[in-house]
Design an enzyme around this catalytic site. Structure first.
Site, PDB file in Angstrom:
ATOM      1  CG  HIS A  46      -2.016   0.946   1.104  1.00 24.61           C
ATOM      2  ND1 HIS A  46      -1.984   2.134   1.740  1.00 24.61           N
ATOM      3  CD2 HIS A  46      -3.451   0.935   0.626  1.00 24.61           C
ATOM      4  CE1 HIS A  46      -3.145   2.826   1.436  1.00 24.61           C
ATOM      5  NE2 HIS A  46      -4.090   1.916   0.918  1.00 24.61           N
ATOM      6  CE1 TYR A  47      -2.656   2.203  -3.653  1.00 23.18           C
ATOM      7  CE2 TYR A  47      -2.079   3.941  -2.274  1.00 23.18           C
ATOM      8  CZ  TYR A  47      -3.154   3.197  -2.817  1.00 23.18           C
ATOM      9  OH  TYR A  47      -4.462   3.463  -2.853  1.00 23.18           O
TER      10      TYR A  47
END
Length: 142
Positions: A46-47
């Site tokens: 993420h991410y």
């Protein structure tokens, strides 16, 4: 205040323990801090290459602070607090690895075993998340 006090107050443990320290606490309000390390499990996906703390993790951090606030009441009720509602969630600032958040949670009302709280999460003095939430007492596992 010490991590031992946090461990005594709530059942959460790493990697899902999202409170590092208690800064202030009275019967109706608590202020806690959490610094997000670069190796937190959720940053892997993420991410990748642009890691952000998920909004739901920020909300969970504040709700854990709320659980610490309610811990003395939970001991009387022989249970643990569980979230039943999140209202008016507003995500205002992205939080990244290395950031320290401050969670301020205030108990607004209690009706029997239902608790209504307000949460504000800040980072470097800027609002990151604000929301209202409710929780109730779930029986402790045997």
């Amino acid at each position: 205040m010490s991590q031992e006090k946090i461990f005594a107050a709530i059942p959460h443990r790493p990697p899902m323990l999202l409170v590092d320290e208690i800064v202030f606490q009275d019967e109706a309000r608590i202020v806690c801090r959490k610094t997000f390390r670069a190796d937190e499990f959720f940053f892997q996906g993420h991410y990748p290459g642009h890691p952000l703390v998920p909004g739901v993790i920020l909300c969970e951090s504040a709700m854990q602070a709320g659980a610490i606030l309610l811990a003395p009441l939970m001991q009387q009720a022989a249970g643990v607090p569980v979230a039943t509602r999140l209202n008016d969630v507003k995500l205002k600032k992205m939080i990244r690895p290395g950031d320290t958040i401050e969670m301020e949670v205030t108990l607004q009302e209690r009706l029997a075993d239902a608790f209504f709280l307000q949460a504000k999460v800040t980072c470097a003095g800027r609002l990151a998340v604000r929301f209202d939430f409710a929780c109730t007492v779930a029986p402790s596992p045997a």
